[in-house]
Design a protein around this motif. Structure first.
Motif, PDB file in Angstrom:
ATOM      1  N   UNK A 263       0.738  -1.332  -0.068  1.00 19.79           N
ATOM      2  CA  UNK A 263      -0.048  -0.012   0.036  1.00 19.79           C
ATOM      3  C   UNK A 263       0.983   1.241  -0.077  1.00 19.79           C
ATOM      4  N   UNK A 264       1.696   1.400   0.771  1.00 22.05           N
ATOM      5  CA  UNK A 264       2.772   2.248   0.900  1.00 22.05           C
ATOM      6  C   UNK A 264       3.358   2.664  -0.297  1.00 22.05           C
ATOM      7  N   UNK A 265       4.085   1.707  -0.935  1.00 14.99           N
ATOM      8  CA  UNK A 265       4.453   1.734  -2.098  1.00 14.99           C
ATOM      9  C   UNK A 265       3.950   2.413  -3.219  1.00 14.99           C
ATOM     10  N   UNK A 266       2.462   1.978  -3.346  1.00 18.25           N
ATOM     11  CA  UNK A 266       1.437   2.451  -4.415  1.00 18.25           C
ATOM     12  C   UNK A 266       1.350   3.869  -3.922  1.00 18.25           C
ATOM     13  N   UNK A 267       1.131   4.264  -2.749  1.00 22.61           N
ATOM     14  CA  UNK A 267       1.150   5.830  -2.402  1.00 22.61           C
ATOM     15  C   UNK A 267       2.315   6.532  -2.733  1.00 22.61           C
ATOM     16  N   UNK A 268       3.245   5.959  -2.582  1.00 21.90           N
ATOM     17  CA  UNK A 268       4.565   6.817  -2.999  1.00 21.90           C
ATOM     18  C   UNK A 268       4.727   6.905  -4.491  1.00 21.90           C
ATOM     19  N   UNK A 269       4.557   5.814  -5.194  1.00 24.73           N
ATOM     20  CA  UNK A 269       4.305   6.031  -6.516  1.00 24.73           C
ATOM     21  C   UNK A 269       3.505   6.865  -7.331  1.00 24.73           C
ATOM     22  N   UNK A 270       2.083   6.995  -6.508  1.00 24.72           N
ATOM     23  CA  UNK A 270       1.304   7.911  -7.069  1.00 24.72           C
ATOM     24  C   UNK A 270       1.791   9.287  -6.646  1.00 24.72           C
ATOM     25  N   UNK A 271       2.479   9.465  -5.348  1.00 16.72           N
ATOM     26  CA  UNK A 271       2.871  10.968  -5.045  1.00 16.72           C
ATOM     27  C   UNK A 271       4.024  11.104  -6.150  1.00 16.72           C
ATOM     28  N   UNK A 272       4.637  10.396  -6.610  1.00 15.97           N
ATOM     29  CA  UNK A 272       5.770  10.590  -7.409  1.00 15.97           C
ATOM     30  C   UNK A 272       5.205  11.051  -8.824  1.00 15.97           C
TER      31      UNK A 272
END
Ligand SMILES: Nc1ncnc2c1ncn2[C@@H]1O[C@H](COP(=O)(O)OP(=O)(O)OP(=O)(O)O)[C@@H](O)[C@H]1O
Ligand SMILES: [Mg+2]
Length: 305
Positions: A263-272
Motif C-alpha cells: 500500500x505504501x509503495x503504491x502511495x509513494x508511486x502515486x505521489x511521484x
C-alpha cells in the motif's frame, strides 16, 4: 455477540481509553466489510487510519459514530457502550434513535465533502447544531462561533456563504461546525482528499493545531507526512481487518506487513506521479444529504423553546 462485557466501564483517569472497539463486525447484504476490528484510542491521542479503497475505513468511522449499527462486537466511547444497553442478564438491546442521537452529539465528524448548508452563512452553519440541537441561546452560540471561525483562520468569513468560499475554507468551516458541539472525539474521513493540492495545507494546519489542544482524533487520511508528524498511533486496515498498527515510525517508515508495504509503495508511486488520493480509485464518498439529514433528525428532537 459475546455477552461478557459490561455496559458501562469505569471512567476517570487521563490515560484511559476514550475509544475502545472490540471485535467490531459489519456486513452489508452479506458482504462482510468489518471482520473483527479492535482499536483503542486514548484520551488526547491522534490515530491515523490508513488503508486501500474499500478496506472499511469509512464504515468503521460510521460505526463509531452510530451512523451504522454494528453486527458484532462492542464500541465504547468514554466508557459508554455505543448503540446498545446491556441488561442485568447481559442481553444487549438497541438504544432508541433519540438515545443514539444523544451519543452521536458527543462526537464530531468531518467528511471528505463538507456538507455545509449552502443557504446558510459560515456563521449560521456553525451555530445550527448548538442552537437547534442543544438549545444554546443564539447570542452565546454566535460569540462562540466567531471564536471558532477565528481559530480556523476564518474570522473575516463569518458572513460568507459556502458557495463563495474555497474548498479549504469550507472544510475549515466544517471543522468549526463540528467543534461547536464541544465533542469529546473528532472523526475525520479523508478531510483533504477532495481539495485542490494547494488547499490541503491550510486544513492540515488547523487539524495539527486541534491535535495540539489535546483533542482526541481518529483521522482517515492518505497524507503520510501528516500521519508521520501528528499521529501517536497509525492503524493500517485492509479488507476489513487491522493488518498492522503502531507508532508512525514503525508502520509508515518500517512496515512489517507485506500488505502495508504494498500500500505504501503504491502511495509513494502515486505521489511521484503527482497523482491524487494515493492512487486509490473509486473512493466512495459519504453522501452529503445523509449528514444534513442527521442534523435535521437531531434538530427534530430539540426540546420546545
Ligand atoms: N451502505 C452500504 N451499503 C452497501 N455496501 C456498503 C455500504 N457502505 C460501504 N459499503 C461497502 O463496504 C466496503 C467498504 O467501504 P468503505 O467505504 O468503508 O471503504 P473505505 O476504506 O472507506 O474506502 P475509500 O478509501 O474508497 O473511502 C466497500 O466494499 C463498500 O462498497
Ligand atoms: Mg472511505
Amino acid at each position: 455477540m459475546a455477552q461478557t462485557a459490561t455496559t458501562r466501564q469505569s471512567s476517570g483517569t487521563q490515560d484511559e481509553a476514550l475509544v475502545r472497539a472490540v471485535n467490531v463486525m459489519k456486513s452489508f447484504h452479506g458482504n462482510e466489510v468489518l471482520k473483527g476490528i479492535d482499536l483503542t484510542v486514548r484520551r488526547g491521542e491522534v490515530v491515523c487510519l490508513l488503508g486501500p479503497s474499500g478496506s472499511g475505513k469509512t464504515t468503521f468511522l460510521r460505526c463509531i459514530n452510530q451512523l451504522e449499527s454494528i453486527d458484532g462486537g462492542r464500541i465504547w466511547v468514554d466508557g459508554e457502550l455505543m448503540g446498545f444497553r446491556q441488561d442485568d442478564r447481559g442481553q444487549l438491546h438497541h438504544l432508541t434513535d433519540k438515545q443514539i442521537a444523544a451519543q452521536r452529539r458527543e462526537i464530531g465528524m468531518v467528511f471528505q465533502r463538507f456538507n455545509l448548508f449552502p443557504h446558510k452563512t459560515a456563521l449560521e452553519n456553525v451555530i445550527e447544531a448548538p442552537t437547534q440541537v442543544k438549545g444554546v441561546r443564539k447570542g452565546v452560540a454566535r460569540a462562540r462561533a466567531q471564536d471558532l471561525l477565528a481559530s480556523v483562520g476564518l474570522a473575516d468569513k463569518s458572513a460568507a456563504y459556502p458557495g463563495a468560499l474555497s474548498g479549504g475554507q469550507q472544510q475549515r468551516v466544517a471543522i468549526a461546525r463540528a467543534l461547536a458541539m464541544d465533542p469529546k472525539l473528532m472523526l475525520f474521513d479523508e478531510p483533504t482528499s477532495a481539495l485542490d493540492p494547494e488547499l490541503v495545507g491550510e486544513v492540515l494546519r488547523v487539524m495539527r493545531e486541534l491535535a495540539r489542544t489535546g483533542m482526541t482524533m481518529i483521522v482517515v487520511t492518505h497524507e503520510m507526512e501528516f500521519a508521520r508528524e501528528v499521529a501517536d498511533h497509525v492503524v493500517f486496515m485492509d479488507a476489513g481487518v487491522v493488518c498492522e498498527e503502531g507508532p508512525p515510525e514503525q508502520v509508515i517508515a518500517h512496515p512489517r506487513n507485506e500488505r502495508t508495504r504494498a500500500f505504501l509503495r503504491r502511495m509513494r508511486n502515486a505521489e511521484e506521479r503527482g497523482g491524487e488520493g494515493g492512487g486509490e480509485e473509486g473512493g466512495r464518498d459519504v453522501p452529503g444529504p445523509a449528514a444534513a439529514a442527521d442534523l435535521a433528525a437531531d434538530a427534530a428532537e430539540r426540546p420546545p423553546t
